[in-house]
Write a protein that holds these residues in place. Structure first.
Motif, PDB file in Angstrom:
ATOM      1  N   UNK A 135       0.853  -1.188   0.000  1.00  0.00           N
ATOM      2  CA  UNK A 135       0.000   0.000   0.000  1.00  0.00           C
ATOM      3  C   UNK A 135       0.892   1.243   0.000  1.00  0.00           C
ATOM      4  N   UNK A 136       0.940   1.989  -1.114  1.00  0.00           N
ATOM      5  CA  UNK A 136       1.740   3.216  -1.136  1.00  0.00           C
ATOM      6  C   UNK A 136       1.204   4.236  -0.128  1.00  0.00           C
ATOM      7  N   UNK A 137       2.132   4.889   0.577  1.00  0.00           N
ATOM      8  CA  UNK A 137       1.745   5.883   1.582  1.00  0.00           C
ATOM      9  C   UNK A 137       2.789   7.000   1.614  1.00  0.00           C
ATOM     10  N   UNK A 138       2.344   8.154   2.082  1.00  0.00           N
ATOM     11  CA  UNK A 138       3.237   9.291   2.277  1.00  0.00           C
ATOM     12  C   UNK A 138       2.908   9.894   3.633  1.00  0.00           C
ATOM     13  N   UNK A 139       3.928  10.105   4.454  1.00  0.00           N
ATOM     14  CA  UNK A 139       3.782  10.805   5.735  1.00  0.00           C
ATOM     15  C   UNK A 139       4.430  12.177   5.617  1.00  0.00           C
ATOM     16  N   UNK A 140       3.756  13.172   6.142  1.00  0.00           N
ATOM     17  CA  UNK A 140       4.335  14.499   6.325  1.00  0.00           C
ATOM     18  C   UNK A 140       4.301  14.730   7.835  1.00  0.00           C
ATOM     19  N   UNK A 141       5.483  14.842   8.436  1.00  0.00           N
ATOM     20  CA  UNK A 141       5.586  14.896   9.889  1.00  0.00           C
ATOM     21  C   UNK A 141       6.343  16.157  10.303  1.00  0.00           C
ATOM     22  N   UNK A 142       5.707  16.971  11.120  1.00  0.00           N
ATOM     23  CA  UNK A 142       6.336  18.162  11.681  1.00  0.00           C
ATOM     24  C   UNK A 142       6.793  17.842  13.102  1.00  0.00           C
TER      25      UNK A 142
END
Length: 171
Positions: A135-142
């Protein structure tokens, strides 16, 4: 660049711009690379309490799928991660790319899915077809002082649909 990736990149830029406004006073916090490594190790442990402990008290987590509610604070975040890991007990991921900014990171990765039973993401309940898939995923984490301040996860729900026998809407 496809429309979903273009949207994620645009939203990532907006989040990173907001993050630079939230900078805390200098402290003895770990470097961003060290914080990302610790967070990755927590996810590898599959321990929701360990993962949530690396979030700030007022952290938010948004799973960017239709109908998903934003989790606020460590207790809510831990509960949401507990559900995610329970639905996919063999959870593991493979990182494809990592991009660092001043106080944030964007991670592109594949979640290796082989859910043993129906599971819910957002307002859809999926009945798996019994086959493993990526399952392709992208996280954007600050990050703030070495802890996760905000996390947004984008999933390709089309891949989940393609690997499901049945899909029902839940409210």
């Amino acid at each position: 660049m496809g429309p979903v990736r273009t949207l994620v990149v645009a939203m990532s830029v907006a989040l990173l711009a907001q993050t630079s406004e939230v900078r805390a006073q200098p402290s003895k916090a770990p470097s961003l690379e060290q914080a990302v490594q610790a967070y990755s190790a927590a996810w590898d442990s599959r321990d929701p309490a360990r993962i949530a402990a690396l979030h700030t008290d007022d952290s938010t987590f948004q799973l960017f799928v239709q109908g998903a509610q934003q989790a606020r604070g460590r207790v809510d975040i831990e509960a949401q991660f507990r559900r995610i890991l329970a639905d996919n007990p063999g959870y593991r991921s493979t990182v494809r790319a990592v991009s660092f900014a001043a106080d944030a990171v964007t991670i592109e990765y594949d979640i290796h899915m082989h859910p043993p039973a129906p599971f819910t993401f957002g307002d859809a309940r999926y009945e798996p077809n019994g086959k493993a898939y990526a399952l392709p995923a992208i996280d954007v984490i600050a990050f703030q002082n070495g802890l996760v301040l905000r996390k947004v996860t984008y999933l390709d729900s089309g891949v989940i649909r393609a690997n499901s026998r049945a899909i029902t809407t839940v409210r």
